[in-house]
Design a protein around this motif. Sequence first.
Motif, PDB file in Angstrom:
ATOM      1  N   TYR A 141      36.834  36.135  36.023  1.00  0.00           N
ATOM      2  CA  TYR A 141      36.939  36.577  37.417  1.00  0.00           C
ATOM      3  C   TYR A 141      37.917  37.740  37.506  1.00  0.00           C
ATOM      4  O   TYR A 141      39.052  37.664  37.041  1.00  0.00           O
ATOM      5  CB  TYR A 141      37.406  35.439  38.329  1.00  0.00           C
ATOM      6  CG  TYR A 141      37.715  35.926  39.722  1.00  0.00           C
ATOM      7  CD1 TYR A 141      39.033  36.128  40.138  1.00  0.00           C
ATOM      8  CD2 TYR A 141      36.690  36.234  40.617  1.00  0.00           C
ATOM      9  CE1 TYR A 141      39.305  36.600  41.409  1.00  0.00           C
ATOM     10  CE2 TYR A 141      36.969  36.704  41.876  1.00  0.00           C
ATOM     11  CZ  TYR A 141      38.271  36.884  42.273  1.00  0.00           C
ATOM     12  OH  TYR A 141      38.552  37.364  43.528  1.00  0.00           O
ATOM     13  N   ILE A 201      43.120  31.706  42.599  1.00  0.00           N
ATOM     14  CA  ILE A 201      42.445  31.886  41.312  1.00  0.00           C
ATOM     15  C   ILE A 201      43.366  32.606  40.326  1.00  0.00           C
ATOM     16  O   ILE A 201      43.360  32.328  39.122  1.00  0.00           O
ATOM     17  CB  ILE A 201      41.079  32.604  41.486  1.00  0.00           C
ATOM     18  CG1 ILE A 201      40.290  32.623  40.158  1.00  0.00           C
ATOM     19  CG2 ILE A 201      41.201  33.986  42.016  1.00  0.00           C
ATOM     20  CD1 ILE A 201      39.799  31.290  39.687  1.00  0.00           C
ATOM     21  N   ASP A 253      42.107  32.701  48.570  1.00  0.00           N
ATOM     22  CA  ASP A 253      41.375  32.247  47.379  1.00  0.00           C
ATOM     23  C   ASP A 253      41.768  33.078  46.168  1.00  0.00           C
ATOM     24  O   ASP A 253      41.893  32.551  45.054  1.00  0.00           O
ATOM     25  CB  ASP A 253      39.860  32.395  47.604  1.00  0.00           C
ATOM     26  CG  ASP A 253      39.351  31.535  48.738  1.00  0.00           C
ATOM     27  OD1 ASP A 253      38.266  31.843  49.276  1.00  0.00           O
ATOM     28  OD2 ASP A 253      40.033  30.545  49.089  1.00  0.00           O
ATOM     29  N   GLU A 254      41.959  34.371  46.406  1.00  0.00           N
ATOM     30  CA  GLU A 254      42.248  35.279  45.290  1.00  0.00           C
ATOM     31  C   GLU A 254      43.619  34.968  44.686  1.00  0.00           C
ATOM     32  O   GLU A 254      43.802  35.060  43.466  1.00  0.00           O
ATOM     33  CB  GLU A 254      42.181  36.736  45.770  1.00  0.00           C
ATOM     34  CG  GLU A 254      40.749  37.230  46.068  1.00  0.00           C
ATOM     35  CD  GLU A 254      40.120  36.574  47.289  1.00  0.00           C
ATOM     36  OE1 GLU A 254      40.843  36.335  48.290  1.00  0.00           O
ATOM     37  OE2 GLU A 254      38.912  36.275  47.243  1.00  0.00           O
ATOM     38  N   LYS A 294      37.448  31.073  33.936  1.00  0.00           N
ATOM     39  CA  LYS A 294      38.370  31.606  34.948  1.00  0.00           C
ATOM     40  C   LYS A 294      38.788  33.032  34.636  1.00  0.00           C
ATOM     41  O   LYS A 294      39.000  33.839  35.533  1.00  0.00           O
ATOM     42  CB  LYS A 294      39.596  30.724  35.057  1.00  0.00           C
ATOM     43  CG  LYS A 294      40.372  30.560  33.753  1.00  0.00           C
ATOM     44  CD  LYS A 294      41.544  29.610  33.944  1.00  0.00           C
ATOM     45  CE  LYS A 294      42.240  29.407  32.608  1.00  0.00           C
ATOM     46  NZ  LYS A 294      43.351  28.471  32.667  1.00  0.00           N
ATOM     47  N   GLU A 310      39.454  40.677  40.323  1.00  0.00           N
ATOM     48  CA  GLU A 310      39.580  40.788  41.779  1.00  0.00           C
ATOM     49  C   GLU A 310      38.855  41.991  42.376  1.00  0.00           C
ATOM     50  O   GLU A 310      39.298  42.553  43.364  1.00  0.00           O
ATOM     51  CB  GLU A 310      41.055  40.823  42.162  1.00  0.00           C
ATOM     52  CG  GLU A 310      41.324  40.040  43.441  1.00  0.00           C
ATOM     53  CD  GLU A 310      42.791  40.003  43.800  1.00  0.00           C
ATOM     54  OE1 GLU A 310      43.115  40.160  44.985  1.00  0.00           O
ATOM     55  OE2 GLU A 310      43.620  39.842  42.892  1.00  0.00           O
ATOM     56  N   PHE A 315      36.522  35.811  45.716  1.00  0.00           N
ATOM     57  CA  PHE A 315      36.286  34.596  44.948  1.00  0.00           C
ATOM     58  C   PHE A 315      35.032  33.895  45.460  1.00  0.00           C
ATOM     59  O   PHE A 315      34.233  33.376  44.674  1.00  0.00           O
ATOM     60  CB  PHE A 315      37.484  33.648  45.040  1.00  0.00           C
ATOM     61  CG  PHE A 315      37.230  32.312  44.409  1.00  0.00           C
ATOM     62  CD1 PHE A 315      36.918  31.202  45.193  1.00  0.00           C
ATOM     63  CD2 PHE A 315      37.261  32.161  43.033  1.00  0.00           C
ATOM     64  CE1 PHE A 315      36.667  29.962  44.607  1.00  0.00           C
ATOM     65  CE2 PHE A 315      37.002  30.922  42.439  1.00  0.00           C
ATOM     66  CZ  PHE A 315      36.705  29.829  43.221  1.00  0.00           C
TER      67      PHE A 315
END
Lengths: 182, 203
Positions: free
Chosen positions: B72, B18, B14-15, B69, B74, B78
Amino acid sequence: MTECDKFKALYSGYIEGELFPDQRKSLEAHLSICPPCRRALERLKTICRSLRGLPILTTSSDFELRLHQQIAHLSDGNSMRLSLPVHNWKIPAFASIAIIVVVGIFLTLNLPSSRSNIDTSSRSVVSSPVSPQKSSGEEVLTNQRLNEDPSKAVAGLPKDSLAKDSGKDNREDGLKLVDEQK
Amino acid sequence: MTEKTTLERKKITDEVLIARFQDGDVQAFDTLVRRYKDQLLNYVYRFVGNRNDAEDLVQETFLRVYKNKHYYKEIAKFSTWVYTIAGNLAKTELRRRKRRKIFSVSNFVNEERDYDIPDLAKNPEAEVDGSIKDDIIQKAIEKLPAKFKEVILLRDVQGFAYEEISQILSIPLGTVKSRVNRGRLKLQEDLRFLFEPESKEVN
């Protein structure tokens, strides 16, 4: 708090194998002598199983399509926001009008000093031979100077026309002279 | 879809997705939507109790992901981020409904009447239909206080680890475990008739 209530706090830890050994032994000892707590623990296990087994929902078939439409609308909204200053002309227009009105008022308020100059000039032409007659050309020049640079225009005016009082003095002088002439 | 494609998809975390989306790859966003839309729907639906509202809230969740977005970072997963957004939207919806309810006529109606409890006392041998049982459990979940509901849903329905629940809800780990236990105890008390209709003792 009853003994049973104290052990209830350990139920979830016991189900999930997270209790310390002494806590587990203590709870198991209590459960062996307490049927209500045994039943409560069994119900708790059943609840956990039931929750894990709840039916899994899926989104409707047009979910992604609707999402994309909303995103597209979002993008349109952003582009509208970018063009906002062009479409929203009213605010700057009104602001400009307001500024013009304020400047106009300011200039209008400053006009009496030139008007008084003209009046003073005419009075001095009629009644006072002391102050030199102003020719119309000179008045025009004075007015022109006012329009170009008020400060310079003021500087260019004869001393006796700079202040209202000077006009008054001129009138008084003029009257005296008229009287004298009479 | 081939097994290789499935495996390839699983490799892409997911990371990573994104991060690609932050760089402008909209397909990465679509992949994230496909991965999370059903999970989020289940979470939000169990929270608010209405399917249509739940779908709208999940749509709104993804819209916020799309718009924000770049917020976000890390430092968290996510899933933590997206579930935080969804949970907050669900709670906001419940608060909005509560405010609306203050002015509605149903305020004068006994809410317990909405809760259809099968009369097992009269016919204890009757097996409760699976779907009815699920509905009853769902109603019991909806009646939980929000602080118990969210942890029960994340732990027992969604299967999150305690640590991640702690991050999603921004509460200490000990508090999560305590609320999970108290939520489960509340549910087992409310649903005692369902699992043990002949039970007469009172704990």
